[in-house]
Design a protein around this motif. Sequence first.
Motif, PDB file in Angstrom:
ATOM      1  N   ALA A  21       0.766  -1.072  -0.095  1.00 56.48           N
ATOM      2  CA  ALA A  21      -0.030   0.080  -0.050  1.00 56.48           C
ATOM      3  C   ALA A  21       0.805   1.146   0.097  1.00 56.48           C
ATOM      4  CB  ALA A  21      -0.806   0.074   1.064  1.00 56.48           C
ATOM      5  N   MET A  22       0.357   2.065  -0.820  1.00 54.05           N
ATOM      6  CA  MET A  22       1.109   3.460  -0.986  1.00 54.05           C
ATOM      7  C   MET A  22       0.473   4.503   0.069  1.00 54.05           C
ATOM      8  SD  MET A  22       1.497   3.611  -4.878  1.00 54.05           S
ATOM      9  CE  MET A  22      -0.079   3.749  -5.294  1.00 54.05           C
ATOM     10  N   ALA A  23       0.971   4.731   1.308  1.00 54.17           N
ATOM     11  CA  ALA A  23       0.331   5.589   2.183  1.00 54.17           C
ATOM     12  C   ALA A  23       0.472   7.210   1.338  1.00 54.17           C
ATOM     13  CB  ALA A  23       0.891   5.612   3.286  1.00 54.17           C
ATOM     14  N   PRO A  24      -0.488   7.958   1.780  1.00 50.91           N
ATOM     15  CA  PRO A  24      -0.221   9.134   1.275  1.00 50.91           C
ATOM     16  C   PRO A  24       0.704  10.001   2.006  1.00 50.91           C
ATOM     17  CG  PRO A  24      -2.345   9.066   2.690  1.00 50.91           C
ATOM     18  CD  PRO A  24      -1.683   7.461   2.808  1.00 50.91           C
ATOM     19  N   LEU A  25       1.347  11.186   1.478  1.00 45.31           N
ATOM     20  CA  LEU A  25       2.297  11.921   2.035  1.00 45.31           C
ATOM     21  C   LEU A  25       2.079  12.189   3.739  1.00 45.31           C
ATOM     22  CD1 LEU A  25       2.823  14.558  -0.516  1.00 45.31           C
ATOM     23  CD2 LEU A  25       4.078  12.404  -0.097  1.00 45.31           C
ATOM     24  N   SER A  26       0.916  12.165   4.177  1.00 45.80           N
ATOM     25  CA  SER A  26       0.757  12.311   5.766  1.00 45.80           C
ATOM     26  C   SER A  26       0.718  10.804   6.444  1.00 45.80           C
ATOM     27  CB  SER A  26      -0.768  12.887   5.838  1.00 45.80           C
ATOM     28  OG  SER A  26      -1.526  11.967   5.331  1.00 45.80           O
ATOM     29  N   GLY A  27       1.167   9.844   5.841  1.00 48.66           N
ATOM     30  CA  GLY A  27       1.230   8.584   6.560  1.00 48.66           C
ATOM     31  C   GLY A  27      -0.124   7.801   6.578  1.00 48.66           C
ATOM     32  N   MET A  28       0.045   6.483   6.673  1.00 49.17           N
ATOM     33  CA  MET A  28      -1.231   5.481   6.845  1.00 49.17           C
ATOM     34  C   MET A  28      -2.131   6.254   7.817  1.00 49.17           C
ATOM     35  SD  MET A  28      -2.547   2.971   5.634  1.00 49.17           S
ATOM     36  CE  MET A  28      -1.146   1.916   4.784  1.00 49.17           C
ATOM     37  N   PHE A  76      -7.708   2.610  -2.964  1.00 52.06           N
ATOM     38  CA  PHE A  76      -7.963   2.623  -4.467  1.00 52.06           C
ATOM     39  C   PHE A  76      -6.877   1.740  -5.060  1.00 52.06           C
ATOM     40  CE2 PHE A  76      -5.384   6.270  -3.665  1.00 52.06           C
ATOM     41  CZ  PHE A  76      -4.579   6.341  -4.795  1.00 52.06           C
ATOM     42  N   ASP A  77      -7.327   1.247  -6.287  1.00 58.42           N
ATOM     43  CA  ASP A  77      -6.689   0.554  -7.146  1.00 58.42           C
ATOM     44  C   ASP A  77      -5.570   1.705  -7.895  1.00 58.42           C
ATOM     45  OD1 ASP A  77      -5.631  -1.692  -8.802  1.00 58.42           O
ATOM     46  OD2 ASP A  77      -7.685  -2.036  -9.682  1.00 58.42           O
ATOM     47  N   ALA A  78      -4.417   1.383  -7.472  1.00 57.20           N
ATOM     48  CA  ALA A  78      -3.439   2.370  -8.114  1.00 57.20           C
ATOM     49  C   ALA A  78      -3.000   1.909  -9.613  1.00 57.20           C
ATOM     50  CB  ALA A  78      -2.206   2.520  -7.236  1.00 57.20           C
ATOM     51  N   PRO A  79      -2.592   3.091 -10.360  1.00 58.36           N
ATOM     52  CA  PRO A  79      -2.595   4.359 -10.219  1.00 58.36           C
ATOM     53  C   PRO A  79      -4.022   4.857 -10.536  1.00 58.36           C
ATOM     54  CG  PRO A  79      -1.731   3.891 -12.179  1.00 58.36           C
ATOM     55  CD  PRO A  79      -2.030   2.543 -11.473  1.00 58.36           C
ATOM     56  N   ALA A  80      -4.110   5.939  -9.776  1.00 60.63           N
ATOM     57  CA  ALA A  80      -5.488   6.837 -10.235  1.00 60.63           C
ATOM     58  C   ALA A  80      -5.566   7.422 -11.584  1.00 60.63           C
ATOM     59  CB  ALA A  80      -5.799   7.778  -8.923  1.00 60.63           C
ATOM     60  N   PRO A  81      -6.648   7.332 -12.027  1.00 56.43           N
ATOM     61  CA  PRO A  81      -6.544   8.105 -13.320  1.00 56.43           C
ATOM     62  C   PRO A  81      -6.143   9.698 -12.999  1.00 56.43           C
ATOM     63  CG  PRO A  81      -8.705   7.032 -13.029  1.00 56.43           C
ATOM     64  CD  PRO A  81      -7.819   6.850 -11.801  1.00 56.43           C
ATOM     65  N   ALA A  82      -5.651  10.257 -14.271  1.00 54.72           N
ATOM     66  CA  ALA A  82      -5.024  11.740 -14.294  1.00 54.72           C
ATOM     67  C   ALA A  82      -6.383  12.816 -13.907  1.00 54.72           C
ATOM     68  CB  ALA A  82      -4.232  11.964 -15.318  1.00 54.72           C
ATOM     69  N   VAL A  84      -9.142  12.273 -12.230  1.00 50.52           N
ATOM     70  CA  VAL A  84      -9.962  11.783 -11.038  1.00 50.52           C
ATOM     71  C   VAL A  84      -9.243  12.346  -9.748  1.00 50.52           C
ATOM     72  CG1 VAL A  84     -11.086  10.177  -9.650  1.00 50.52           C
ATOM     73  CG2 VAL A  84     -11.260   9.975 -12.075  1.00 50.52           C
ATOM     74  N   ALA A  85      -9.783  13.207  -9.079  1.00 48.19           N
ATOM     75  CA  ALA A  85      -9.111  13.623  -7.719  1.00 48.19           C
ATOM     76  C   ALA A  85      -9.154  12.543  -6.699  1.00 48.19           C
ATOM     77  CB  ALA A  85     -10.015  14.792  -7.151  1.00 48.19           C
ATOM     78  N   VAL A  86      -7.914  12.301  -6.123  1.00 45.49           N
ATOM     79  CA  VAL A  86      -7.903  11.199  -4.957  1.00 45.49           C
ATOM     80  C   VAL A  86      -7.979  11.834  -3.646  1.00 45.49           C
ATOM     81  CG1 VAL A  86      -6.239   9.535  -3.698  1.00 45.49           C
ATOM     82  CG2 VAL A  86      -5.978  10.109  -6.426  1.00 45.49           C
ATOM     83  N   PRO A  87      -9.301  11.442  -2.873  1.00 45.51           N
ATOM     84  CA  PRO A  87      -9.337  12.167  -1.596  1.00 45.51           C
ATOM     85  C   PRO A  87      -8.168  12.248  -0.593  1.00 45.51           C
ATOM     86  CG  PRO A  87     -11.157  10.477  -2.279  1.00 45.51           C
ATOM     87  CD  PRO A  87      -9.702  10.281  -3.096  1.00 45.51           C
ATOM     88  N   SER A  88      -8.297  13.153   0.068  1.00 43.68           N
ATOM     89  CA  SER A  88      -7.120  13.321   1.327  1.00 43.68           C
ATOM     90  C   SER A  88      -7.249  12.199   1.990  1.00 43.68           C
ATOM     91  CB  SER A  88      -7.412  14.319   2.224  1.00 43.68           C
ATOM     92  OG  SER A  88      -6.402  14.554   2.989  1.00 43.68           O
ATOM     93  N   GLY A  89      -5.964  11.249   2.133  1.00 39.94           N
ATOM     94  CA  GLY A  89      -5.975  10.037   3.008  1.00 39.94           C
ATOM     95  C   GLY A  89      -6.183   8.935   2.358  1.00 39.94           C
ATOM     96  N   ALA A  90      -6.415   9.007   1.116  1.00 37.66           N
ATOM     97  CA  ALA A  90      -6.821   7.763   0.360  1.00 37.66           C
ATOM     98  C   ALA A  90      -5.593   6.971   0.183  1.00 37.66           C
ATOM     99  CB  ALA A  90      -7.393   7.854  -1.105  1.00 37.66           C
ATOM    100  N   VAL A  91      -5.623   5.632   0.177  1.00 36.00           N
ATOM    101  CA  VAL A  91      -4.335   4.668   0.184  1.00 36.00           C
ATOM    102  C   VAL A  91      -4.539   4.040  -1.001  1.00 36.00           C
ATOM    103  CG1 VAL A  91      -3.129   2.713   1.084  1.00 36.00           C
ATOM    104  CG2 VAL A  91      -4.266   4.319   2.587  1.00 36.00           C
ATOM    105  N   GLY A  92      -3.458   4.135  -1.945  1.00 35.08           N
ATOM    106  CA  GLY A  92      -3.360   3.209  -3.205  1.00 35.08           C
ATOM    107  C   GLY A  92      -2.639   1.863  -3.120  1.00 35.08           C
ATOM    108  N   VAL A  93      -3.312   0.993  -3.825  1.00 34.08           N
ATOM    109  CA  VAL A  93      -2.599  -0.343  -3.882  1.00 34.08           C
ATOM    110  C   VAL A  93      -2.565  -0.927  -5.474  1.00 34.08           C
ATOM    111  CG1 VAL A  93      -2.873  -2.697  -3.072  1.00 34.08           C
ATOM    112  CG2 VAL A  93      -3.337  -1.124  -1.639  1.00 34.08           C
ATOM    113  N   HIS A  94      -1.306  -1.041  -5.990  1.00 33.67           N
ATOM    114  CA  HIS A  94      -1.157  -1.842  -7.382  1.00 33.67           C
ATOM    115  C   HIS A  94      -1.817  -2.995  -7.075  1.00 33.67           C
ATOM    116  CE1 HIS A  94       0.859   1.327  -9.141  1.00 33.67           C
ATOM    117  NE2 HIS A  94       1.675   1.740  -8.412  1.00 33.67           N
ATOM    118  N   GLY A  95      -2.676  -3.332  -8.122  1.00 35.80           N
ATOM    119  CA  GLY A  95      -3.450  -4.593  -8.303  1.00 35.80           C
ATOM    120  C   GLY A  95      -4.172  -4.848  -7.054  1.00 35.80           C
ATOM    121  N   LEU A  96      -4.869  -3.966  -6.618  1.00 38.57           N
ATOM    122  CA  LEU A  96      -5.988  -4.321  -5.801  1.00 38.57           C
ATOM    123  C   LEU A  96      -7.083  -5.410  -5.935  1.00 38.57           C
ATOM    124  CD1 LEU A  96      -6.871  -3.251  -2.838  1.00 38.57           C
ATOM    125  CD2 LEU A  96      -8.238  -1.390  -4.208  1.00 38.57           C
ATOM    126  N   ARG A  97      -7.477  -5.381  -7.161  1.00 33.58           N
ATOM    127  CA  ARG A  97      -8.573  -6.316  -7.521  1.00 33.58           C
ATOM    128  C   ARG A  97      -8.099  -7.806  -7.014  1.00 33.58           C
ATOM    129  NH1 ARG A  97     -13.089  -5.954 -10.317  1.00 33.58           N
ATOM    130  NH2 ARG A  97     -12.525  -4.139 -11.257  1.00 33.58           N
TER     131      ARG A  97
END
Length: 120
Positions: A21-28, A76-82, A84-97
């Motif tokens: 998981a890719m934590a946001p800049l503010s951390g998990m 969210f399934d990373a990467p996010a589409p260019a 679409v705004a990613v909500p603050s604090g959302a966590v991306g995971v490659h291959g989430l599905r």
Amino acid sequence: MTQRACRRSMPLGELLAGTGAMAPLSGMPDVAVEGLSQDSRAVRAGDAWFALAGASVHGLRFADRALAAGASAIVFDAPAPADVAVPSGAVGVHGLRGRLGDRAEPADRKSTRLNSSHIT
């Protein structure tokens, strides 16, 4: 006893451990997750909502609906589409599905069953 009182929780960081998981800049986000949902229309307060990439639309387009329903976390399934705004604090995971089934396993090992709802 109400159903709400029976719900158990798990820290988001524990739920996502080992996913890359890719934590946001503010951390998990330090939140407790009480349930899991893939359907923004079925989110209940305290749920982690999983936004998957679809064939033509990314689930992140429905993040506002999930947040309004009380989602405690967005994964969210990373990467996010260019576009679409990613909500603050959302966590991306490659291959989430492909990792969704694995997320129930930590809950089983601890006998901490999280409620889940999803659509197929």
